[in-house]
Enzyme design. Structure first.
Site, PDB file in Angstrom:
ATOM      1  N   GLY A 143     -47.474 -79.776  57.509  1.00  0.00           N
ATOM      2  CA  GLY A 143     -48.845 -79.875  57.988  1.00  0.00           C
ATOM      3  C   GLY A 143     -48.925 -79.514  59.464  1.00  0.00           C
ATOM      4  O   GLY A 143     -48.068 -79.898  60.247  1.00  0.00           O
ATOM      5  N   GLU A 183     -43.974 -86.591  50.476  1.00  0.00           N
ATOM      6  CA  GLU A 183     -43.152 -87.745  50.885  1.00  0.00           C
ATOM      7  C   GLU A 183     -42.336 -88.288  49.723  1.00  0.00           C
ATOM      8  O   GLU A 183     -42.024 -89.467  49.674  1.00  0.00           O
ATOM      9  CB  GLU A 183     -44.027 -88.859  51.470  1.00  0.00           C
TER      10      GLU A 183
END
Ligand SMILES: CCCCCCC/C=C/C(=O)SCCNC(=O)CCNC(=O)[C@H](O)C(C)(C)COP(=O)(O)OP(=O)(O)OC[C@H]1O[C@@H](n2cnc3c(N)ncnc32)[C@H](O)[C@@H]1OP(=O)(O)O
Ligand code: FAD
Length: 648
Positions: free
Chosen positions: A178, A421
């Protein structure tokens, strides 16, 4: 104010402010949170049109501007407490992520946890003042889950005391981080460390990728945005190809492992400490699950209180859809889960900070349990919340499909938590790895602690196979239901361990035995996490002194536990009266449903939902919203085209 919603609030049996204060931690914390949120609400800089009326580029540019404004304003207000910064930001960004999100959630935390004091002295002032704007670049085109196989290399050159960073193949191109595409000028790059001809596995390096003055990519760096996604429109997830990029030796994060100037390698106390940032985010995501689900329940339940539809009894006025049992059965268990996950999120955050405190003192003994708990609860809560957001959307009928309901944006923003994640199945298997190890230790008579101590208990109390024991449940007693979940977890851990054992006895490899038992292993982790959630919900109740709040939350906890049994009835003895009891609980919750979502205390700006507005004036605001759509800026848009078609 919509009369229905007013009446709902008058019918509540508890004080919503008391519950809000409990959720915040105190009345003062509620006051302060609202004060911070009002700074955003009353700030004209943050009054902008719905991002759904913007193009992707416009949304990204607006997000960068908002991230920058928030930095300046927080400085001007002197707000530096992390929790208060979070309140400010989540109000300003509403449902969406912010452009600088990775800088805060992964780049900075990695510097804090993996830099030496000397490295912190250099990098923290740059990062905290946004001169170094960073991301966390681990995933590659070819690998996201299997990080031991990441291909980017960092080869130490003792002659210049530099690392040479390389992405040797297309599959090694960093992909997804990101903020990587256009925003960041630095990246924490995870790469295979080579020194003196030997590979020492994955390590973290600070790599400058854009000039801090011109923001142009640096030599050897190819970087850009990976293109439109299902959501996350404000975030420039990007790609990064490094070709012989040289960085000083000091740019390797050396708190745990070091490379000496001559290239000699000093190994860390645990090679998993490099993975620490992932554990941190996983732990924090548990709270995000609670917030996404509680927002969705707020929208769906408030709307269900003002929406009248169909006929319950012939000739009577159309009822509130919240009076349909089917609607209650959709929404109230999710409302219960939202409260459960709120408490679990607080527990997970506290546990993370407690154990990392021990790790910083050199005690790594609880790292395995922290990893297993964060991985499992991240998977368990995101899967439940992800599905629950969709149930809330569909419970709002056609209007739930409008962007102005807020639910599509909540869904597309939240759903990647099941993937990033740590992909959820993979995380559940990590938890299972820990559970099977603990099960074997318990069988050997070792004393376990923490969330797995029940594996001792079951062994000690009743040595015969868990699966042979009757499940007697008092369905009105939460403690009895907690025991049922504990027994189920013990049973499913035993089933998984025995499946593994059986596979191994067929003399196949450990790896194949593991793969052939994956279904049981994931189910065991799911049952373990479900038990932890129910147990924590029950434990929270014991802290509540207000009898009215205790009563309504006890009802929610019973509903959560009983509903979970019906969803997994194969694991429990299907108790026929459970469904009747659930129906009775739905009726008990009905008068408090709106008050319970009001207690989450989401202001309209943060909720960003026409359907979930506090005042319930849905239709008027839906019509106003639609009229602002860009397509409606001109009365006629494609008349020319119609003209051409009509002429043919
Ligand atoms: C809050 C909002 C945030 C929004 C922004 C979020 C943006 C998203 C960012 C990202 O997605 S960053 C990239 C995330 N990527 C991953 O999570 C990768 C997932 N994969 C892994 O973590 C690992 O590959 C694996 C699946 C855990 C396997 O690792 P490995 O092959 O090394 O381990 P195993 O052989 O399975 O086990 C070895 C041993 O190590 C223990 N262990 C594994 N991971 C950890 C850890 N993180 N911490 C501590 N210990 C760990 C594992 O339990 C085994 O222990 P033993 O059983 O051998 O004792
Ligand atoms: C919105 C978003 C933001 C992201 N941001 C970042 C970022 O900032 N930085 C970063 O580094 N990465 C980021 N990522 C990447 C993310 O971390 C990976 O996508 C994630 O780790 C999953 O890995 P993968 O894509 O390789 O999935 P895969 O592992 O390829 O998953 C595909 C399927 O394979 C299965 N599978 C894989 N391994 C096993 C196994 N051992 N056993 C059983 N099944 C298995 C999975 O369960 C899944 O069903 C982001 C991703 C998204 C979607």
């Amino acid at each position: 104010m919509n009369p229905d919603i007013c009446r709902e609030r008058e019918n509540a049996t508890f004080n919503t402010e008391t519950l809000t204060n409990m959720l915040d931690g105190s009345a003062e914390k509620t006051r302060r949170r609202r004060e911070i949120e009002s700074l955003v609400i009353n700030d004209p800089d943050f009054q902008h049109d719905d991002p759904n009326f913007m193009s992707r580029s416009e949304r990204y540019d607006a997000a960068v501007k908002k991230s920058s404004q928030m930095i300046m304003k927080l400085r001007d207000y002197g707000i530096s407490d992390p929790e208060e910064i979070y309140f400010y930001k989540r109000t300003a960004r509403r449902t969406f992520h912010e452009a600088f999100g990775l800088h805060y959630t992964m780049f900075l935390p990695t510097l804090y946890s993996q830099c030496t004091p000397e490295q912190q002295k250099k990098w923290l002032p740059l990062a905290e003042n946004f001169k170094a704007l960073g991301t966390y670049a681990q995933t590659e085109l070819g690998h996201g889950t299997h990080i031991r196989k990441l291909e980017t290399t960092a080869t130490y050159d003792p002659s210049t005391q530099e690392f040479v960073l390389n992405c040797p193949t297309v599959s090694s191109i960093k992909w997804w981080p990101g903020g990587l595409g256009k925003t960041s000028n630095h990246a924490i790059v995870l790469a295979q460390l080579y020194t003196l001809g030997k590979c020492h596995g994955l390590h973290a390096f600070i790599v400058p990728i854009r000039c801090m003055k011109t923001h142009q990519p640096l030599p050897g760096v190819t970087v850009g945005d990976i293109g439109p996604k299902f959501g996350f429109e404000e975030v420039d997830n990007g790609y990064l190809k490094l070709e012989n990029v040289r960085i000083p030796r000091e740019n390797m994060l050396m708190k745990y492992a070091q490379v000496e100037p001559d290239g000699s390698y000093l190994k860390p106390p645990s090679d998993k400490l490099t993975y620490g940032t992932m554990v941190f985010i996983r732990a924090m995501i548990v709270g995000e699950s609670a917030r996404a689900l509680s927002k969705s329940c707020t929208i769906a339940i408030r709307y269900s209180a003002v929406r009248h539809q169909s006929e319950l009894r012939p000739g009577e006025p159309e009822p509130q859809i919240l009076d349909y049992q089917a609607q209650q059965y959709k929404l109230f268990p999710l409302l219960a889960a939202a409260y459960a996950f709120t408490f679990v999120g607080q527990y997970m955050s506290d546990t993370y900070h407690r154990i990392t405190g021990h790790i910083n003192q050199g005690d790594f003994s609880q790292l395995p349990e922290l990893h297993a708990l964060a991985a499992g609860l991240k998977a368990f809560t995101t899967w439940t919340a992800n599905a629950g957001i969709e149930v809330c959307r569909m419970a709002c009928g056609g209007h739930g499909y409008l962007c102005c309901s807020g639910l599509p944006d909540i869904y597309v923003t939240f759903t990647p938590t099941c993937t990033y994640e740590g992909e959820n199945t993979v995380m559940m298997l990590q938890t299972a790895r820990f559970l099977v190890k603990c099960y074997r230790q318990a069988r050997e008579g070792q004393q376990l602690s923490g969330t797995v101590s029940y594996l001792n208990e079951q062994q000690r109390l009743q040595p015969q196979p868990v699966s042979s024991r009757p499940t007697v449940v008092n369905i009105n007693d939460l403690a009895s239901l907690v025991e049922a979940y504990k027994l189920r977890a013990a049973k499913l851990v035993e089933v998984a361990a025995k499946s593994l054992q059986g596979e191994l006895q067929r003399s196949i490899s450990q790896e194949d035995a593991w793969n052939n038992s994956s279904i049981e292993l994931v189910r065991a982790s799911d049952a373990h996490c479900h038990y932890v959630v129910v147990e924590l919900f029950a434990a929270k109740l014991s802290e509540i002194s207000d009898t009215a709040v205790h009563s309504v939350l006890n009802t929610l906890a019973l509903l959560y536990a009983l509903h979970g049994i019906t969803l997994n009835s194969g694991d429990f003895l299907q108790l026929s009266q459970i469904t009747q009891r659930i129906k009775a609980l739905l009726v008990e919750i009905r008068p408090n449903a709106v008050a319970l979502v009001d207690s989450f205390d989401y202001n309209d700006e943060m909720l960003n939902s026409v359907l979930g507005r506090y005042d319930g004036n849905v239709y008027e605001s839906m019509f106003e919203w639609a009229k602002r759509s860009p397509l409606n800026r001109t009365e006629v848009r494609s008349f020319i085209i119609f003209n051409i078609i009509q002429k043919k």
